[in-house]
Design a protein around this motif. Structure first.
Motif, short mmCIF file in Angstrom:
data_model
loop_
_atom_site.label_atom_id
_atom_site.label_comp_id
_atom_site.label_asym_id
_atom_site.label_seq_id
_atom_site.Cartn_x
_atom_site.Cartn_y
_atom_site.Cartn_z
N UNK A 1 13.12 -6.08 -12.33
CA UNK A 1 12.59 -5.10 -11.39
C UNK A 1 11.63 -4.15 -12.09
N UNK A 2 10.68 -3.66 -11.32
CA UNK A 2 9.81 -2.60 -11.83
C UNK A 2 9.78 -1.49 -10.79
N UNK A 3 10.47 -0.39 -11.09
CA UNK A 3 10.46 0.78 -10.23
C UNK A 3 9.28 1.64 -10.62
N UNK A 4 8.37 1.85 -9.67
CA UNK A 4 7.15 2.61 -9.94
C UNK A 4 7.18 3.89 -9.13
N UNK A 5 7.24 5.02 -9.81
CA UNK A 5 7.25 6.33 -9.18
C UNK A 5 6.00 7.11 -9.55
N UNK A 6 5.74 8.17 -8.81
CA UNK A 6 4.57 9.02 -9.07
C UNK A 6 3.30 8.19 -9.23
N UNK A 7 3.12 7.27 -8.32
CA UNK A 7 1.99 6.35 -8.43
C UNK A 7 0.65 7.06 -8.29
N UNK B 1 0.85 -1.19 0.00
CA UNK B 1 0.00 0.00 0.00
C UNK B 1 0.88 1.24 0.00
N UNK B 2 0.56 2.18 -0.87
CA UNK B 2 1.34 3.42 -0.97
C UNK B 2 0.40 4.58 -1.25
N UNK B 3 0.77 5.75 -0.80
CA UNK B 3 -0.05 6.92 -1.06
C UNK B 3 0.18 7.45 -2.48
N UNK B 4 -0.79 8.15 -3.03
CA UNK B 4 -0.60 8.76 -4.35
C UNK B 4 0.65 9.63 -4.38
N UNK B 5 1.40 9.50 -5.47
CA UNK B 5 2.66 10.23 -5.58
C UNK B 5 3.85 9.47 -5.04
N UNK B 6 3.59 8.37 -4.35
CA UNK B 6 4.66 7.58 -3.76
C UNK B 6 5.31 6.62 -4.75
N UNK B 7 6.21 5.79 -4.23
CA UNK B 7 6.97 4.86 -5.04
C UNK B 7 6.95 3.46 -4.45
N UNK C 1 -3.81 6.47 -8.13
CA UNK C 1 -4.82 5.49 -7.72
C UNK C 1 -5.17 4.51 -8.85
N UNK C 2 -5.13 4.96 -10.09
CA UNK C 2 -5.45 4.07 -11.20
C UNK C 2 -4.37 3.03 -11.47
N UNK C 3 -3.25 3.12 -10.78
CA UNK C 3 -2.23 2.07 -10.87
C UNK C 3 -2.55 0.89 -9.96
N UNK C 4 -3.56 1.03 -9.14
CA UNK C 4 -3.96 -0.05 -8.25
C UNK C 4 -4.36 -1.28 -9.05
N UNK C 5 -3.72 -2.40 -8.75
CA UNK C 5 -3.96 -3.64 -9.50
C UNK C 5 -3.13 -4.76 -8.89
N UNK D 1 -2.77 1.91 -4.41
CA UNK D 1 -2.40 3.32 -4.30
C UNK D 1 -3.61 4.07 -3.76
N UNK D 2 -3.51 4.50 -2.53
CA UNK D 2 -4.65 5.12 -1.88
C UNK D 2 -4.19 5.99 -0.72
N UNK D 3 -4.93 7.06 -0.47
CA UNK D 3 -4.63 7.91 0.67
C UNK D 3 -5.47 7.50 1.88
#
Length: 124
Positions: A79-85, A11-17, A87-91, A122-124
């Motif tokens: 590896x998959x580095x995901x930045x600037x996550x 779980x990560x907040x929007x904008x997180x990595x 909410x629509x990246x949730x999956x 990805x959620x706050x």
């Protein structure tokens, strides 16, 4: 057979990595590319990115500039580095392994093996 073991979801907040990892084992000689798919609730599974053994990478337009795929051939790990996550990246993200081939001048990725999937929220 190739076995794929994923790690790094959460779980990560929007904008997180977040950084996903996937280690491959078994008949590694039978594959020359690895990648990541994702499936959101109620949606079809979609290709996020893939990378060839030579280092060529390709991304879905929705993640270009935010996600980076890389691989360590010595460790058979991608590896998959995901930045600037967003909410629509949730999956559920699935590690994959397979082959890359050129068709009509375009490099295509065909999946032969799937990992068990890891949840990214990805959620706050």
């Amino acid at each position: 057979q190739v076995q794929l073991v994923e790690s790094g979801g959460g779980l990560v907040q929007p904008g997180g990595s977040l950084r996903l990892s996937c280690a491959a084992s078994g008949s590694i000689f039978s594959i020359d590319a690895m990648g990541w798919y994702r499936q959101a609730p109620g949606k079809q599974r979609e290709l996020v990115a893939f990378i060839t053994i030579g280092g060529y990478s390709n991304y879905d337009d929705s993640v270009k500039g935010r996600f980076t795929i890389s691989r360590d051939n010595a460790k058979n790990t991608v590896y998959l580095q995901m930045d600037s996550l967003k909410p629509e990246d949730t999956a559920v993200y699935y590690c994959t392994a397979g082959k890359s081939r050129y068709y009509s001048g375009t490099l295509r990725y065909t999946v032969d093996y799937w990992g068990q999937g890891t949840q990214v929220t990805v959620s706050s």
